[in-house]
Write a protein that holds these residues in place. Structure first.
Motif, mmCIF file in Angstrom:
data_model
loop_
_atom_site.group_PDB
_atom_site.id
_atom_site.type_symbol
_atom_site.label_atom_id
_atom_site.label_comp_id
_atom_site.label_asym_id
_atom_site.label_seq_id
_atom_site.Cartn_x
_atom_site.Cartn_y
_atom_site.Cartn_z
ATOM 1 N N LYS A 1 0.842 -1.210 0.000
ATOM 2 C CA LYS A 1 0.000 0.000 0.000
ATOM 3 C C LYS A 1 0.871 1.253 0.000
ATOM 4 O O LYS A 1 0.565 2.230 -0.673
ATOM 5 C CB LYS A 1 -0.932 -0.002 1.215
ATOM 6 C CG LYS A 1 -2.125 -0.928 1.062
ATOM 7 C CD LYS A 1 -2.962 -0.989 2.309
ATOM 8 C CE LYS A 1 -4.098 -0.005 2.286
ATOM 9 N NZ LYS A 1 -5.012 -0.157 3.422
ATOM 10 N N TYR B 1 -9.571 3.927 23.525
ATOM 11 C CA TYR B 1 -9.375 4.732 22.303
ATOM 12 C C TYR B 1 -9.595 6.215 22.606
ATOM 13 O O TYR B 1 -8.761 7.059 22.284
ATOM 14 C CB TYR B 1 -10.328 4.253 21.198
ATOM 15 C CG TYR B 1 -10.343 5.160 19.984
ATOM 16 C CD1 TYR B 1 -9.313 5.108 19.046
ATOM 17 C CD2 TYR B 1 -11.373 6.091 19.786
ATOM 18 C CE1 TYR B 1 -9.315 5.952 17.939
ATOM 19 C CE2 TYR B 1 -11.381 6.930 18.683
ATOM 20 C CZ TYR B 1 -10.351 6.866 17.765
ATOM 21 O OH TYR B 1 -10.355 7.709 16.678
ATOM 22 N N THR C 1 -14.295 6.975 6.530
ATOM 23 C CA THR C 1 -13.083 6.192 6.269
ATOM 24 C C THR C 1 -13.335 4.739 6.675
ATOM 25 O O THR C 1 -14.388 4.417 7.238
ATOM 26 C CB THR C 1 -11.877 6.705 7.088
ATOM 27 O OG1 THR C 1 -12.150 6.445 8.467
ATOM 28 C CG2 THR C 1 -11.618 8.179 6.881
HETATM 29 N N1 NAP Z 1 -12.497 8.543 10.721
HETATM 30 C C1 NAP Z 1 -12.991 9.251 11.695
HETATM 31 O O1 NAP Z 1 -14.198 9.492 11.776
HETATM 32 C C2 NAP Z 1 -12.089 9.827 12.760
HETATM 33 C C3 NAP Z 1 -12.658 10.668 13.718
HETATM 34 C C4 NAP Z 1 -11.838 11.197 14.691
HETATM 35 C C5 NAP Z 1 -10.501 10.922 14.698
HETATM 36 N N2 NAP Z 1 -9.980 10.088 13.764
HETATM 37 C C6 NAP Z 1 -8.549 9.822 13.807
HETATM 38 O O2 NAP Z 1 -7.981 10.116 12.554
HETATM 39 C C7 NAP Z 1 -6.851 9.269 12.305
HETATM 40 C C8 NAP Z 1 -7.021 8.580 10.972
HETATM 41 O O3 NAP Z 1 -8.206 7.816 11.009
HETATM 42 P P1 NAP Z 1 -8.811 7.136 9.698
HETATM 43 O O4 NAP Z 1 -10.275 7.118 9.899
HETATM 44 O O5 NAP Z 1 -8.238 7.745 8.501
HETATM 45 O O6 NAP Z 1 -8.264 5.648 9.881
HETATM 46 P P2 NAP Z 1 -8.130 4.485 8.787
HETATM 47 O O7 NAP Z 1 -8.940 4.772 7.586
HETATM 48 O O8 NAP Z 1 -8.368 3.220 9.526
HETATM 49 O O9 NAP Z 1 -6.586 4.578 8.363
HETATM 50 C C9 NAP Z 1 -5.611 4.332 9.320
HETATM 51 C C10 NAP Z 1 -4.244 4.376 8.684
HETATM 52 O O10 NAP Z 1 -3.289 4.023 9.693
HETATM 53 C C11 NAP Z 1 -2.566 2.871 9.270
HETATM 54 N N3 NAP Z 1 -2.320 2.003 10.415
HETATM 55 C C12 NAP Z 1 -3.211 1.388 11.200
HETATM 56 N N4 NAP Z 1 -2.595 0.653 12.133
HETATM 57 C C13 NAP Z 1 -1.267 0.810 11.921
HETATM 58 C C14 NAP Z 1 -0.116 0.283 12.546
HETATM 59 N N5 NAP Z 1 -0.202 -0.563 13.565
HETATM 60 N N6 NAP Z 1 1.095 0.652 12.090
HETATM 61 C C15 NAP Z 1 1.212 1.485 11.026
HETATM 62 N N7 NAP Z 1 0.148 1.998 10.379
HETATM 63 C C16 NAP Z 1 -1.080 1.663 10.826
HETATM 64 C C17 NAP Z 1 -3.469 2.184 8.288
HETATM 65 O O11 NAP Z 1 -2.680 1.332 7.490
HETATM 66 P P3 NAP Z 1 -3.349 0.184 6.587
HETATM 67 O O12 NAP Z 1 -3.675 0.903 5.321
HETATM 68 O O13 NAP Z 1 -2.307 -0.823 6.442
HETATM 69 O O14 NAP Z 1 -4.562 -0.271 7.319
HETATM 70 C C18 NAP Z 1 -4.068 3.382 7.563
HETATM 71 O O15 NAP Z 1 -3.157 3.892 6.629
HETATM 72 C C19 NAP Z 1 -6.792 8.315 13.485
HETATM 73 O O16 NAP Z 1 -5.878 8.790 14.421
HETATM 74 C C20 NAP Z 1 -8.199 8.368 14.050
HETATM 75 O O17 NAP Z 1 -8.203 8.048 15.407
HETATM 76 C C21 NAP Z 1 -10.731 9.527 12.779
#
Ligand code: NAP
Length: 341
Positions: free
Chosen positions: A105, A219, A254
């Motif tokens: 990826k 979390y 996401t």
């Molecule tokens: N989405 C929301 O509604 C929301 C709301 C509030 C805050 N947030 C915060 O925003 C941030 C991004 O969220 P998102 O929704 O974009 O998440 P996401 O779509 O699940 O993407 C997470 C990313 O982090 C990578 N990742 C996960 N575990 C990992 C690990 N152990 N080591 C290295 N990389 C890792 C994933 O890699 P892979 O591609 O390999 O899975 C992916 O690139 C997070 O901190 C989340 O807590 C999100």
């Protein structure tokens, strides 16, 4: 008899005098609170305009390279907000260092960014769930690169569940990913920013973390840490020319929030990662603590008004429903795999 009437009249006069004083005092108090509310609302409105609307006026494109430096590091950058944020920075001419866990990826996203935005990229494969062992290698790979923007985006959220149902190993992984990564990445990159007296660190928290969150306790506690960590470091390092931003999104469409079957729909309140990132990047360096997206700022204002007990009660119900939804989705998926058409 006359004396009695006199004394009653006297009493009534005295009471109405004190009622008048009482009414006047209440009127002044009421006016004070109304004025205070009006001033606060006006300040809030000006702040929302300054952070969310003025930077988006098409006057001239910001030169993020000149403001902060040539390279940006984005953790968790192969999907969701991290990937979109990296693409948005690249559209401003910033070279991108992508750090995530899957090599395939990483290669794909890096190639995509290089082709579309004509910037340089570097990929570093790291699994942040593994704890402290991974950082010396990351530090070595970053040597010699002038990093002006650090986006501590990586995060992981499990399905809502009661604390005692979670395994200890998984708890460590969540702590390592959600707070260990941001803390140690900042430790690696902040010194060069302080030396240059220039740079910005964006730490992704969450709007919902302004209150405790039953069934997602770890979390959201981690997300609160991110907010407090950022604001404290902003205080420590603002005189050194480094900016810290606590970015607190509400729901963004996401993989992390994809609880239902079928395509993940975005809307005004649940923007796509790309729309969210475009708004969030425009607030870069303009606010220490922001949702990054104005509809989320309105939502967060509303969240602040909810009493904590009412919040926890309703969040518990929502989280139980989400858990059922995810379990059903997994069951349906498993049965589709077992009975291929
Ligand atoms: N989405 C929301 O509604 C929301 C709301 C509030 C805050 N947030 C915060 O925003 C941030 C991004 O969220 P998102 O929704 O974009 O998440 P996401 O779509 O699940 O993407 C997470 C990313 O982090 C990578 N990742 C996960 N575990 C990992 C690990 N152990 N080591 C290295 N990389 C890792 C994933 O890699 P892979 O591609 O390999 O899975 C992916 O690139 C997070 O901190 C989340 O807590 C999100």
């Amino acid at each position: 008899m006359a004396a009695a009437v006199d004394s009653v009249n006297f009493l009534v006069a005295e009471i109405s005098k004190s009622v008048e004083t009482y009414q006047e005092a209440l009127t002044i108090l009421g006016a004070y609170f109304v004025c205070q509310k009006a001033v606060k609302t006006l300040v809030h409105f000006c702040e929302v305009t300054r952070v969310h609307f003025l930077p988006r006026l098409p006057l001239r494109k910001r030169d993020l390279v000149a403001e902060f430096g040539k390279w940006a590091v984005v953790t968790g950058s192969t999907d969701g907000i991290g990937k979109a944020y990296a693409q948005e920075l690249a559209s401003h001419g910033v070279n991108i260092i992508l750090i995530s866990r899957s090599q395939d990826k990483l290669r794909r996203v890096a190639k995509d960014i290089e082709t579309n935005f004509k910037v340089l990229t570097k990929i570093i494969q790291a699994d942040f769930s593994q704890g402290s062992d991974i950082y010396p290698d990351i530090e070595r790979q970053l040597q010699g690169l002038q990093v002006g923007i650090l986006v501590n985006n990586v995060g992981a959220m499990d399905i809502p569940q009661y604390f005692l149902n979670m395994k200890s190993d998984r708890l460590w992984q969540l702590i390592n990913i959600n707070i260990g990564a941001a803390t140690l990445m900042t430790k690696i990159i902040l010194p060069q920013m302080v030396d240059r007296k220039r740079g910005v660190v964006v730490n992704i928290s969450a709007a919902a973390s302004i209150h405790p969150n039953p069934q997602l306790a770890v979390y959201h506690a981690c997300k609160s840490y991110m907010d407090f960590f950022t604001r404290a470091l902003q205080y420590e390092y603002k005189s050194k020319g480094v900016i810290f931003q606590s970015l607190m999104p509400s729901y963004v469409a996401t993989k992390m929030t994809d609880f239902k079957d079928g395509p993940h729909q975005s809307s005004l309140m649940i923007p796509s990662a790309c729309l969210y990132a475009r708004h969030a990047v425009s607030t870069l360096g303009r606010s220490t603590q922001t949702t990054g997206y104005w509809p989320h700022t309105l939502l967060m204002w509303f969240m602040y008004q909810i009493p904590e007990n009412l919040w926890m009660w309703s969040v518990s119900i929502i989280n139980s429903a989400l858990r059922r939804q995810v379990m059903n989705k997994r069951r349906r998926r498993a049965s589709r795999v077992q009975t291929p058409s």
